[in-house]
Design an enzyme around this catalytic site. Structure first.
Site, PDB file in Angstrom:
ATOM      1  N   HIS A  84      -8.573  11.690   0.653  1.00  0.00           N
ATOM      2  CA  HIS A  84      -7.770  10.474   0.669  1.00  0.00           C
ATOM      3  C   HIS A  84      -6.497  10.632   1.507  1.00  0.00           C
ATOM      4  O   HIS A  84      -5.686   9.720   1.605  1.00  0.00           O
ATOM      5  CB  HIS A  84      -7.394  10.098  -0.779  1.00  0.00           C
ATOM      6  CG  HIS A  84      -6.835   8.720  -0.923  1.00  0.00           C
ATOM      7  ND1 HIS A  84      -5.480   8.466  -1.092  1.00  0.00           N
ATOM      8  CD2 HIS A  84      -7.436   7.504  -0.933  1.00  0.00           C
ATOM      9  CE1 HIS A  84      -5.282   7.169  -1.192  1.00  0.00           C
ATOM     10  NE2 HIS A  84      -6.445   6.550  -1.103  1.00  0.00           N
TER      11      HIS A  84
ATOM     12  N   ASP B 103       0.818  18.923  18.854  1.00  0.00           N
ATOM     13  CA  ASP B 103       1.471  19.951  19.671  1.00  0.00           C
ATOM     14  C   ASP B 103       2.349  20.903  18.869  1.00  0.00           C
ATOM     15  O   ASP B 103       3.308  21.485  19.396  1.00  0.00           O
ATOM     16  CB  ASP B 103       2.303  19.312  20.787  1.00  0.00           C
ATOM     17  CG  ASP B 103       1.437  18.811  21.946  1.00  0.00           C
ATOM     18  OD1 ASP B 103       0.236  19.157  21.978  1.00  0.00           O
ATOM     19  OD2 ASP B 103       1.963  18.069  22.795  1.00  0.00           O
TER      20      ASP B 103
ATOM     21  N   HIS C 178       0.820  -1.218   0.000  1.00  0.00           N
ATOM     22  CA  HIS C 178       0.000   0.000   0.000  1.00  0.00           C
ATOM     23  C   HIS C 178       0.853   1.267   0.000  1.00  0.00           C
ATOM     24  O   HIS C 178       0.328   2.378   0.065  1.00  0.00           O
ATOM     25  CB  HIS C 178      -0.908  -0.028   1.233  1.00  0.00           C
ATOM     26  CG  HIS C 178      -2.055   0.921   1.178  1.00  0.00           C
ATOM     27  ND1 HIS C 178      -2.142   2.048   1.968  1.00  0.00           N
ATOM     28  CD2 HIS C 178      -3.174   0.924   0.407  1.00  0.00           C
ATOM     29  CE1 HIS C 178      -3.257   2.692   1.711  1.00  0.00           C
ATOM     30  NE2 HIS C 178      -3.902   2.045   0.766  1.00  0.00           N
TER      31      HIS C 178
ATOM     32  N   LYS D  27      -3.651  11.084   4.566  1.00  0.00           N
ATOM     33  CA  LYS D  27      -3.324  10.376   5.812  1.00  0.00           C
ATOM     34  C   LYS D  27      -2.211  11.155   6.512  1.00  0.00           C
ATOM     35  O   LYS D  27      -1.022  10.901   6.300  1.00  0.00           O
ATOM     36  CB  LYS D  27      -2.840   8.949   5.529  1.00  0.00           C
ATOM     37  CG  LYS D  27      -3.784   8.097   4.661  1.00  0.00           C
ATOM     38  CD  LYS D  27      -3.349   8.057   3.246  1.00  0.00           C
ATOM     39  CE  LYS D  27      -4.049   7.023   2.390  1.00  0.00           C
ATOM     40  NZ  LYS D  27      -5.463   6.910   2.461  1.00  0.00           N
TER      41      LYS D  27
ATOM     42  N   LYS E  22       3.136   4.416  -1.249  1.00  0.00           N
ATOM     43  CA  LYS E  22       3.203   5.313  -2.400  1.00  0.00           C
ATOM     44  C   LYS E  22       4.513   6.073  -2.287  1.00  0.00           C
ATOM     45  O   LYS E  22       4.633   7.025  -1.506  1.00  0.00           O
ATOM     46  CB  LYS E  22       2.038   6.304  -2.415  1.00  0.00           C
ATOM     47  CG  LYS E  22       0.665   5.662  -2.626  1.00  0.00           C
ATOM     48  CD  LYS E  22       0.004   5.323  -1.337  1.00  0.00           C
ATOM     49  CE  LYS E  22      -1.420   4.829  -1.600  1.00  0.00           C
ATOM     50  NZ  LYS E  22      -1.985   4.127  -0.454  1.00  0.00           N
TER      51      LYS E  22
ATOM     52  N   ASP F 191      17.606   8.627  -7.711  1.00  0.00           N
ATOM     53  CA  ASP F 191      19.054   8.702  -7.452  1.00  0.00           C
ATOM     54  C   ASP F 191      19.391   8.561  -5.973  1.00  0.00           C
ATOM     55  O   ASP F 191      20.460   9.005  -5.527  1.00  0.00           O
ATOM     56  CB  ASP F 191      19.638  10.009  -8.003  1.00  0.00           C
ATOM     57  CG  ASP F 191      19.606  10.063  -9.527  1.00  0.00           C
ATOM     58  OD1 ASP F 191      19.556   8.985 -10.149  1.00  0.00           O
ATOM     59  OD2 ASP F 191      19.626  11.169 -10.082  1.00  0.00           O
TER      60      ASP F 191
END
Length: 382
Positions: A300, A307, A123, A302, A125, A130
């Protein structure tokens, strides 16, 4: 492959130096895709692209062209995509191979395979160029995330560009997964590493290791940050079904006076997850937390910020599948300037949300209550 028109460009939401790193906080495909394509175009030795969803649509074609051009120039280009999440034609993959790109499907579905192996998906991404420039976050390679002016759906998501030692960390995780997935050998001389020491202000956390004791690093990082919080916790998570320990930690934080705000996807591509999420609203609202449902484009992202000093951007949903099963990666940044930018992004996003108040929660219809609890019982499989 025919060359698609270039993606529209937009400045990063925020850019700054953090220790040995240069970071760019990227909002949506409008900012992330052009930056990713520019990094690919500048590759001299290696390109490593890892994605849960790869589609042979307009956006997939745009990336394929960029990858093929670098492969033709002698760059080693490796593409790892999840066989379950992706939708690519054989002709699309054949064209990549003819151009010199090395595409690899992670765990093609086999009926004879053990269920645990089939259920655990890649999952992540990530894009690493380089060994020095990396991207991490929630964006897959699909028209869903592209800007509307580029023919996309403009889903709301967050990505991060990292230039510095942490890019080599992400490359290390990619190469481990590539090897375990049965990828062809890599040219080790091409994969240099940043000579500087890892910077504790910018860390990559992944749960790719096979040993069970290593699978909870991301979950534990969230829980520890929540338990240490003294002022505010802002969480944006598209699929919000955290384990009980995190739910209790959020409730305990709210009860001790922490400003806990949680943004979830009110507009979603997985309605069953939203219904299941609503089953836990009551416990959090009773503790004093505030819940917001995003409206409009699909959410979508996450991310989290605690703080004004601790922040994370990555691929991990706060649900059982991400925290226990899937291969994921998050960047954790401990820096007030970056956390401040994350808080500003969260605050701006609140304008697109509807707050779920206690009064509104109490008035929800019986059918919704029943549907929510039914969906919550299946939470481990959503």
């Amino acid at each position: 492959m025919s060359q698609p028109p270039p993606a529209s460009t937009a400045p990063a939401f925020a850019e700054m130096t953090v220790g040995h790193h240069r970071l760019a906080l990227l909002k949506d495909g409008a900012q992330a895709y052009p930056a990713m394509l520019a990094a690919i175009a500048g590759a001299q030795r290696t390109v490593c692209l890892e994605t849960y969803i790869l589609r042979s649509d307009r956006t997939g074609q745009r990336f394929a062209e960029a990858l093929a051009e670098r492969a033709a120039a002698g760059v080693e280009v490796s593409v790892l995509f999840d066989a379950w999440g992706s939708s690519v034609s054989s002709s699309f993959l054949d064209e990549l191979r003819r151009a010199g790109v090395r595409p690899l499907a992670f765990r093609p579905i086999e009926l004879s395979a053990p269920f645990g192996k089939v259920a655990r998906r890649d999952h992540r991404k990530a894009l690493i160029v380089d060994g020095a420039i990396a991207f991490i976050g929630g964006l897959n390679i699909s028209d869903d995330y592209a800007a509307p002016e580029d023919g996309g759906a403009g889903w709301r998501d967050t990505h991060l560009r990292i230039e510095g030692p942490a890019a080599a960390e992400l490359q290390y995780f990619f190469l481990r997964t590539w090897q375990r997935a049965g990828g062809p050998p890599v040219d080790g001389e091409r994969y240099g590493y940043d000579a500087r020491r890892p910077d504790p202000a910018v860390q990559i956390i992944s749960n790719d290791l096979p040993r069970r004791r290593h699978r909870h690093g991301i979950r534990d990082a969230y829980r520890q940050a929540i338990e240490r919080a003294r002022r505010r916790i802002f969480i944006t998570n598209a699929y919000f079904l955290p384990p009980l320990r995190i739910i209790h930690a959020l409730a305990a934080a709210a009860r001790r006076g922490v400003d806990v705000r949680i943004m979830v996807a009110g507009t979603t591509d997985v309605p069953a997850v939203l219904l299941a999420s609503r089953a836990i609203y009551g416990h959090l609202l009773d503790a004093g937390a505030r819940l917001f449902e995003w409206r409009g484009r699909v959410l979508h992202a996450k991310t989290a910020v605690v703080d004004g000093s601790w922040a994370t951007v990555g691929s991990t949903n706060l649900d059982s599948q991400s925290l226990r099963m899937n291969i994921e990666a998050n960047a954790v940044i401990t820096h007030r300037g970056f956390a401040g930018a994350m808080e500003r992004m969260f605050t701006e996003d609140l304008a697109s949300c509807r707050e779920i108040t206690v009064a509104r929660w109490i008035r929800r219809p019986l059918w919704e209550r029943a549907a929510s609890w039914t969906a919550y019982l299946a939470r481990d499989w959503l």
